[in-house]
Scaffold this active site. Structure first.
Site, short mmCIF file in Angstrom:
data_model
loop_
_atom_site.label_atom_id
_atom_site.label_comp_id
_atom_site.label_asym_id
_atom_site.label_seq_id
_atom_site.Cartn_x
_atom_site.Cartn_y
_atom_site.Cartn_z
CE LYS A 1 -1.04 -0.03 4.93
NZ LYS A 1 -0.31 1.24 5.30
NE ARG B 1 -1.81 1.91 11.79
CZ ARG B 1 -0.91 1.08 10.84
NH1 ARG B 1 -1.13 -0.21 10.92
NH2 ARG B 1 0.28 1.38 10.54
NE ARG C 1 8.01 -3.40 4.96
CZ ARG C 1 6.43 -3.05 5.09
NH1 ARG C 1 5.81 -2.58 4.05
NH2 ARG C 1 6.31 -3.59 6.25
NE ARG D 1 9.25 -0.45 9.13
CZ ARG D 1 8.13 -0.16 8.49
NH1 ARG D 1 8.05 0.95 7.83
NH2 ARG D 1 7.15 -0.99 8.88
NE ARG E 1 4.27 -4.67 11.27
CZ ARG E 1 4.57 -4.29 9.93
NH1 ARG E 1 5.50 -4.78 9.63
NH2 ARG E 1 3.92 -3.23 9.52
#
Length: 218
Positions: free
Chosen positions: A13, A88, A127, A160, A171
Protein backbone atom coordinates in the site's frame (compact mmCIF):
# COMPACT_ATOMS: atom_id res chain seq x y z
CA UNK A 1 -9.51 14.18 -3.90
CA UNK A 2 -9.38 12.78 -0.39
CA UNK A 3 -8.35 9.14 -0.27
CA UNK A 4 -7.56 6.42 2.24
CA UNK A 5 -5.44 3.42 1.33
CA UNK A 6 -5.89 0.18 3.27
CA UNK A 7 -3.90 -3.03 3.24
CA UNK A 8 -2.14 -5.43 5.57
CA UNK A 9 1.54 -4.85 6.46
CA UNK A 10 3.56 -5.79 3.38
CA UNK A 11 0.63 -5.54 0.96
CA UNK A 12 2.32 -2.79 -1.03
CA UNK A 13 0.00 0.00 0.00
CA UNK A 14 2.90 2.39 0.63
CA UNK A 15 4.18 1.92 -2.92
CA UNK A 16 0.70 2.41 -4.35
CA UNK A 17 0.21 5.52 -2.23
CA UNK A 18 3.45 6.97 -3.61
CA UNK A 19 2.22 6.34 -7.16
CA UNK A 20 -1.05 8.22 -6.58
CA UNK A 21 0.72 11.01 -4.72
CA UNK A 22 3.07 11.66 -7.62
CA UNK A 23 0.56 11.24 -10.46
CA UNK A 24 -2.27 13.24 -8.92
CA UNK A 25 -0.28 15.73 -6.84
CA UNK A 26 -1.66 14.52 -3.52
CA UNK A 27 -0.15 14.92 -0.07
CA UNK A 28 0.93 11.46 1.11
CA UNK A 29 0.18 11.31 4.83
CA UNK A 30 1.87 8.28 6.32
CA UNK A 31 1.60 7.94 10.07
CA UNK A 32 4.43 5.43 9.88
CA UNK A 33 6.78 8.06 8.44
CA UNK A 34 5.82 10.54 11.14
CA UNK A 35 6.31 7.95 13.87
CA UNK A 36 9.74 6.96 12.51
CA UNK A 37 10.86 10.60 12.42
CA UNK A 38 9.87 10.97 16.06
CA UNK A 39 11.53 7.66 16.98
CA UNK A 40 14.79 8.73 15.34
CA UNK A 41 14.60 12.10 17.11
CA UNK A 42 13.93 10.45 20.45
CA UNK A 43 10.85 12.58 21.12
CA UNK A 44 8.34 11.56 23.83
CA UNK A 45 5.90 10.57 21.06
CA UNK A 46 8.58 8.54 19.34
CA UNK A 47 9.58 6.69 22.49
CA UNK A 48 5.97 5.84 23.26
CA UNK A 49 5.15 4.83 19.68
CA UNK A 50 8.22 2.59 19.36
CA UNK A 51 7.15 0.35 22.24
CA UNK A 52 3.91 -0.45 20.41
CA UNK A 53 5.34 -0.68 16.87
CA UNK A 54 8.17 -3.03 17.88
CA UNK A 55 5.64 -5.35 19.51
CA UNK A 56 3.45 -5.36 16.41
CA UNK A 57 0.71 -3.42 18.17
CA UNK A 58 -1.21 -0.27 17.28
CA UNK A 59 -0.24 3.15 18.61
CA UNK A 60 -3.01 4.51 20.92
CA UNK A 61 -5.76 6.50 19.21
CA UNK A 62 -5.19 9.55 21.40
CA UNK A 63 -1.68 9.96 19.96
CA UNK A 64 -2.53 9.13 16.36
CA UNK A 65 -5.75 11.14 15.96
CA UNK A 66 -4.23 14.39 17.26
CA UNK A 67 -1.21 13.95 15.02
CA UNK A 68 -3.35 13.45 11.91
CA UNK A 69 -5.62 16.38 12.77
CA UNK A 70 -2.62 18.71 12.86
CA UNK A 71 -1.22 17.27 9.63
CA UNK A 72 -4.45 17.86 7.68
CA UNK A 73 -4.22 21.57 8.47
CA UNK A 74 -0.98 21.96 6.49
CA UNK A 75 -1.01 23.72 3.12
CA UNK A 76 -0.05 20.72 0.98
CA UNK A 77 -3.32 19.01 1.93
CA UNK A 78 -5.47 21.69 0.28
CA UNK A 79 -5.12 20.04 -3.16
CA UNK A 80 -6.00 16.61 -1.80
CA UNK A 81 -4.31 13.81 0.08
CA UNK A 82 -3.99 10.08 0.54
CA UNK A 83 -3.98 8.71 4.08
CA UNK A 84 -1.64 5.74 4.53
CA UNK A 85 -1.74 3.98 7.90
CA UNK A 86 -4.74 5.91 9.21
CA UNK A 87 -7.44 5.12 10.12
CA UNK A 88 -6.70 1.64 11.46
CA UNK A 89 -9.79 1.17 13.63
CA UNK A 90 -13.49 2.02 13.53
CA UNK A 91 -12.93 4.54 16.35
CA UNK A 92 -10.27 6.31 14.27
CA UNK A 93 -12.51 6.24 11.18
CA UNK A 94 -15.37 7.81 13.09
CA UNK A 95 -13.03 10.45 14.53
CA UNK A 96 -11.80 11.22 11.00
CA UNK A 97 -15.38 11.57 9.72
CA UNK A 98 -16.11 14.02 12.53
CA UNK A 99 -12.98 16.07 11.79
CA UNK A 100 -13.85 16.37 8.10
CA UNK A 101 -17.55 17.00 8.63
CA UNK A 102 -16.74 20.14 10.65
CA UNK A 103 -15.40 21.62 7.38
CA UNK A 104 -18.15 20.16 5.20
CA UNK A 105 -15.76 17.53 3.82
CA UNK A 106 -15.66 13.74 3.53
CA UNK A 107 -13.41 10.94 2.27
CA UNK A 108 -14.01 10.40 -1.48
CA UNK A 109 -12.75 6.82 -1.82
CA UNK A 110 -10.96 4.05 0.04
CA UNK A 111 -8.36 2.07 -1.93
CA UNK A 112 -8.19 -1.50 -0.59
CA UNK A 113 -5.08 -3.52 -1.51
CA UNK A 114 -5.73 -7.27 -1.50
CA UNK A 115 -2.82 -9.72 -0.97
CA UNK A 116 -2.64 -13.29 0.40
CA UNK A 117 -0.98 -13.76 3.81
CA UNK A 118 1.77 -16.07 2.53
CA UNK A 119 2.72 -13.53 -0.12
CA UNK A 120 2.89 -10.82 2.52
CA UNK A 121 5.14 -12.88 4.79
CA UNK A 122 7.63 -13.37 1.95
CA UNK A 123 7.65 -9.69 1.04
CA UNK A 124 7.99 -8.29 4.54
CA UNK A 125 11.09 -10.31 5.35
CA UNK A 126 12.83 -8.65 2.39
CA UNK A 127 11.67 -5.10 3.00
CA UNK A 128 14.19 -2.38 3.80
CA UNK A 129 13.59 1.28 4.70
CA UNK A 130 15.77 4.39 4.53
CA UNK A 131 16.48 5.77 8.01
CA UNK A 132 16.76 9.30 6.64
CA UNK A 133 13.81 9.82 4.24
CA UNK A 134 11.63 6.74 4.84
CA UNK A 135 11.79 5.46 1.24
CA UNK A 136 10.85 1.77 1.06
CA UNK A 137 12.73 -0.97 -0.82
CA UNK A 138 12.69 -4.77 -1.12
CA UNK A 139 15.78 -6.94 -1.56
CA UNK A 140 13.96 -9.02 -4.20
CA UNK A 141 11.41 -6.77 -5.88
CA UNK A 142 12.96 -3.32 -5.51
CA UNK A 143 16.58 -3.42 -4.35
CA UNK A 144 18.69 -0.29 -3.92
CA UNK A 145 21.24 0.43 -6.66
CA UNK A 146 23.97 0.27 -4.01
CA UNK A 147 23.38 -2.19 -1.17
CA UNK A 148 22.37 -0.43 2.02
CA UNK A 149 22.26 3.03 0.42
CA UNK A 150 19.04 4.90 -0.43
CA UNK A 151 18.65 5.77 -4.12
CA UNK A 152 16.77 8.97 -3.25
CA UNK A 153 18.83 10.60 -0.51
CA UNK A 154 21.90 8.43 0.12
CA UNK A 155 20.72 7.53 3.61
CA UNK A 156 21.29 4.23 5.40
CA UNK A 157 18.79 1.53 4.35
CA UNK A 158 17.94 -1.00 7.06
CA UNK A 159 15.43 -3.65 8.07
CA UNK A 160 12.94 -2.20 10.56
CA UNK A 161 12.41 -4.07 13.82
CA UNK A 162 8.72 -4.49 12.99
CA UNK A 163 9.58 -6.13 9.64
CA UNK A 164 11.59 -8.94 11.21
CA UNK A 165 10.02 -12.43 10.96
CA UNK A 166 9.30 -12.72 14.68
CA UNK A 167 6.93 -9.72 14.59
CA UNK A 168 5.22 -10.26 11.21
CA UNK A 169 2.74 -12.83 12.52
CA UNK A 170 1.75 -10.55 15.39
CA UNK A 171 1.30 -7.61 13.03
CA UNK A 172 -1.00 -9.60 10.73
CA UNK A 173 -3.12 -10.77 13.65
CA UNK A 174 -3.38 -7.20 14.91
CA UNK A 175 -4.36 -6.00 11.44
CA UNK A 176 -7.17 -8.52 10.98
CA UNK A 177 -8.49 -8.04 14.48
CA UNK A 178 -8.53 -4.24 14.46
CA UNK A 179 -8.31 -2.89 10.92
CA UNK A 180 -10.07 -5.36 8.64
CA UNK A 181 -13.51 -4.27 9.96
CA UNK A 182 -12.85 -0.93 8.25
CA UNK A 183 -13.58 -2.64 4.94
CA UNK A 184 -17.15 -3.25 6.08
CA UNK A 185 -17.39 0.25 7.55
CA UNK A 186 -16.46 1.95 4.29
CA UNK A 187 -18.20 -0.61 2.10
CA UNK A 188 -21.49 0.48 3.68
CA UNK A 189 -20.66 3.99 2.48
CA UNK A 190 -20.11 2.66 -1.05
CA UNK A 191 -16.59 4.08 -1.39
CA UNK A 192 -14.39 0.96 -1.40
CA UNK A 193 -12.23 0.32 -4.49
CA UNK A 194 -10.25 -2.96 -4.55
CA UNK A 195 -6.90 -3.64 -6.20
CA UNK A 196 -5.32 -7.13 -6.44
CA UNK A 197 -1.61 -6.82 -5.62
CA UNK A 198 -0.74 -10.53 -5.35
CA UNK A 199 1.33 -10.47 -8.53
CA UNK A 200 1.63 -7.34 -10.68
CA UNK A 201 1.56 -3.89 -9.02
CA UNK A 202 0.73 -2.32 -12.39
CA UNK A 203 -2.47 -4.37 -12.62
CA UNK A 204 -3.37 -3.31 -9.08
CA UNK A 205 -2.93 0.35 -9.97
CA UNK A 206 -5.03 -0.05 -13.11
CA UNK A 207 -7.87 -1.55 -11.09
CA UNK A 208 -7.72 1.27 -8.54
CA UNK A 209 -7.64 3.98 -11.20
CA UNK A 210 -10.57 2.36 -13.00
CA UNK A 211 -12.53 2.57 -9.77
CA UNK A 212 -11.63 6.24 -9.30
CA UNK A 213 -12.70 7.00 -12.86
CA UNK A 214 -16.02 5.22 -12.28
CA UNK A 215 -16.61 7.59 -9.36
CA UNK A 216 -15.61 10.61 -11.52
CA UNK A 217 -12.71 11.42 -9.21
CA UNK A 218 -10.05 11.42 -11.96
Amino acid sequence: MKLIILGAPGSGKGTSATYFREKYNLAHISTGDIFRANIKGGTPLGIEAKTYIDAGKLVPDSVTINMVADRLKEDDCKKGYILDGFPRTIAQAEALDEMLAKNGEAIDAVLSIVVADETIKGRVSGRRVCEKCGESYNVTFRPTKVEGVCDSCGGNVVQRDDDKPETVEARLKTYYANTQPLIDFYDKKGIIIEGDNNNDPAVCREQLEAGLKAKNLI
